[in-house]
Design an enzyme around this catalytic site. Structure first.
Site, mmCIF file in Angstrom:
data_model
loop_
_atom_site.group_PDB
_atom_site.id
_atom_site.type_symbol
_atom_site.label_atom_id
_atom_site.label_comp_id
_atom_site.label_asym_id
_atom_site.label_seq_id
_atom_site.Cartn_x
_atom_site.Cartn_y
_atom_site.Cartn_z
ATOM 1 N N LYS A 14 8.896 43.355 49.713
ATOM 2 C CA LYS A 14 9.019 44.182 50.922
ATOM 3 C C LYS A 14 7.887 45.201 51.023
ATOM 4 O O LYS A 14 7.334 45.414 52.093
ATOM 5 C CB LYS A 14 10.370 44.919 50.944
ATOM 6 C CG LYS A 14 11.581 43.994 50.940
ATOM 7 C CD LYS A 14 12.881 44.760 51.116
ATOM 8 C CE LYS A 14 13.171 45.726 49.982
ATOM 9 N NZ LYS A 14 13.559 45.093 48.700
ATOM 10 N N ARG A 89 20.944 49.582 53.046
ATOM 11 C CA ARG A 89 21.334 48.821 51.861
ATOM 12 C C ARG A 89 22.841 48.636 51.764
ATOM 13 O O ARG A 89 23.314 47.983 50.836
ATOM 14 C CB ARG A 89 20.869 49.580 50.616
ATOM 15 C CG ARG A 89 19.755 48.916 49.832
ATOM 16 C CD ARG A 89 19.418 49.841 48.680
ATOM 17 N NE ARG A 89 18.595 49.255 47.672
ATOM 18 C CZ ARG A 89 17.266 49.320 47.619
ATOM 19 N NH1 ARG A 89 16.597 49.907 48.578
ATOM 20 N NH2 ARG A 89 16.618 48.806 46.605
ATOM 21 N N ARG A 128 6.214 43.814 37.116
ATOM 22 C CA ARG A 128 5.825 45.075 37.766
ATOM 23 C C ARG A 128 6.055 46.247 36.816
ATOM 24 O O ARG A 128 5.287 47.192 36.792
ATOM 25 C CB ARG A 128 6.643 45.255 39.055
ATOM 26 C CG ARG A 128 6.258 46.476 39.867
ATOM 27 C CD ARG A 128 6.875 46.459 41.243
ATOM 28 N NE ARG A 128 8.283 46.786 41.229
ATOM 29 C CZ ARG A 128 9.085 46.783 42.307
ATOM 30 N NH1 ARG A 128 8.596 46.441 43.484
ATOM 31 N NH2 ARG A 128 10.350 47.099 42.215
ATOM 32 N N ARG A 134 7.827 52.457 36.618
ATOM 33 C CA ARG A 134 9.167 52.710 37.157
ATOM 34 C C ARG A 134 10.229 52.386 36.108
ATOM 35 O O ARG A 134 10.318 51.261 35.645
ATOM 36 C CB ARG A 134 9.401 51.848 38.409
ATOM 37 C CG ARG A 134 8.813 52.467 39.656
ATOM 38 C CD ARG A 134 9.009 51.595 40.857
ATOM 39 N NE ARG A 134 10.392 51.214 41.107
ATOM 40 C CZ ARG A 134 10.795 50.598 42.222
ATOM 41 N NH1 ARG A 134 9.917 50.319 43.166
ATOM 42 N NH2 ARG A 134 12.049 50.282 42.390
ATOM 43 N N ARG A 146 20.226 45.577 39.186
ATOM 44 C CA ARG A 146 19.766 45.822 40.566
ATOM 45 C C ARG A 146 19.962 44.594 41.440
ATOM 46 O O ARG A 146 20.369 44.695 42.590
ATOM 47 C CB ARG A 146 18.308 46.255 40.560
ATOM 48 C CG ARG A 146 18.170 47.676 40.040
ATOM 49 C CD ARG A 146 16.765 47.973 39.647
ATOM 50 N NE ARG A 146 15.863 47.937 40.777
ATOM 51 C CZ ARG A 146 14.563 47.764 40.668
ATOM 52 N NH1 ARG A 146 14.002 47.607 39.501
ATOM 53 N NH2 ARG A 146 13.819 47.760 41.736
HETATM 54 P P1 ADP Z 1 12.834 47.884 45.278
HETATM 55 O O1 ADP Z 1 11.425 48.128 45.697
HETATM 56 O O2 ADP Z 1 12.930 47.343 43.900
HETATM 57 O O3 ADP Z 1 13.636 47.151 46.301
HETATM 58 P P2 ADP Z 1 13.416 50.570 46.045
HETATM 59 O O4 ADP Z 1 12.152 51.255 45.714
HETATM 60 O O5 ADP Z 1 13.679 50.230 47.465
HETATM 61 O O6 ADP Z 1 13.545 49.284 45.125
HETATM 62 O O7 ADP Z 1 14.657 51.432 45.523
HETATM 63 C C1 ADP Z 1 14.730 51.876 44.182
HETATM 64 C C2 ADP Z 1 16.097 52.523 43.947
HETATM 65 O O8 ADP Z 1 16.280 53.615 44.852
HETATM 66 C C3 ADP Z 1 17.313 51.633 44.205
HETATM 67 O O9 ADP Z 1 17.648 50.829 43.090
HETATM 68 C C4 ADP Z 1 18.396 52.678 44.505
HETATM 69 O O10 ADP Z 1 18.851 53.312 43.346
HETATM 70 C C5 ADP Z 1 17.635 53.717 45.297
HETATM 71 N N1 ADP Z 1 17.686 53.453 46.764
HETATM 72 C C6 ADP Z 1 16.638 53.150 47.564
HETATM 73 N N2 ADP Z 1 17.028 52.964 48.829
HETATM 74 C C7 ADP Z 1 18.381 53.148 48.843
HETATM 75 C C8 ADP Z 1 19.388 53.082 49.848
HETATM 76 N N3 ADP Z 1 19.090 52.775 51.122
HETATM 77 N N4 ADP Z 1 20.673 53.329 49.493
HETATM 78 C C9 ADP Z 1 20.990 53.641 48.243
HETATM 79 N N5 ADP Z 1 20.100 53.721 47.232
HETATM 80 C C10 ADP Z 1 18.811 53.474 47.517
#
Ligand code: ADP
Length: 192
Positions: A14, A89, A128, A134, A146
């Site tokens: 994404k 989400r 990654r 991270r 996750r």
């Molecule tokens: P990835 O790039 O792996 O999809 P993100 O960077 O979007 O992960 O998100 C990392 C973490 O931040 C998630 O695992 C969650 O803990 C938190 N997070 C991000 N966006 C949301 C959301 N919309 N609702 C709840 N938690 C979120």
């Protein structure tokens, strides 16, 4: 205005595709993951609380992310559109987003879902993690949590948009530019 949701599991690509989309369509990128990580970096209380959950691969509470999105929409009222990345989400977040956008008469045009199988996701996340720093990418158990949180809590969001006739799935495995072209085609179709 063009408002898009880029949807998919952690590691689906994404972030990579968002960067290309914001350039092409001149959109404002709203990644709740990035917004949360900047709160952590700034050492705010919200960041400290979010970090505990994020490091364990769990979602932060709906009201926290909805509040952050609400602020960003208010700050960017003249934007040509938004790309929502990592948000919504949960179905509750999706409902809140529709509600917020109704104030701007600018509904979501379409949700683009990147489809990648679980084993490929785990492989990408761990890779990654070698360079991203991270904590949630670093170990396999957290990466798996996750993906499993995504399958349980986030997958229903796809049905939510599908019921509104706003859903397009794209194969997220393959060449980055080919995937980008496929996304652009779906966006153009949604604008017809
Ligand atoms: P990835 O790039 O792996 O999809 P993100 O960077 O979007 O992960 O998100 C990392 C973490 O931040 C998630 O695992 C969650 O803990 C938190 N997070 C991000 N966006 C949301 C959301 N919309 N609702 C709840 N938690 C979120």
């Amino acid at each position: 205005m063009l408002n898009l949701v880029l949807f998919g599991p952690p590691g689906a690509g994404k972030g990579t595709q968002s960067e290309k989309l914001i350039q092409k369509y001149n959109l404002v990128h709203l990644s709740t993951g990035d917004l949360l990580r900047s709160q952590i970096a700034a050492g705010t209380e919200l960041g400290l609380r979010a970090k505990q959950l994020m490091d364990h691969g769990l979602l932060v509470p709906d009201e926290v992310v909805i509040g952050m999105i609400e602020n960003k929409l208010r700050e960017n009222q003249s934007a040509p559109g938004f790309i929502f990345d990592g948000f919504p989400r949960t179905v509750l977040q999706a409902e809140a987003l529709d509600q917020l956008l109704s104030h701007y008469q600018a509904p979501i045009a379409t949700m683009i879902a990147l489809v990648v199988n679980d084993e490929e996701l785990i492989r990408r996340l761990l890779k990654r993690g070698e360079t991203s720093g991270r904590p949630d990418d670093r170990d396999e158990a957290t990466a798996r949590r996750r993906v499993s949180v995504y399958n349980k809590e986030t997958m229903p969001v796809a049905d939510y948009y599908s019921q509104q006739g706003k859903f397009a799935a794209i194969d997220g495995i393959g060449n980055i530019d080919d995937i980008f072209q496929a996304i652009c085609q779906k966006i153009e179709e949604s604008r017809l």
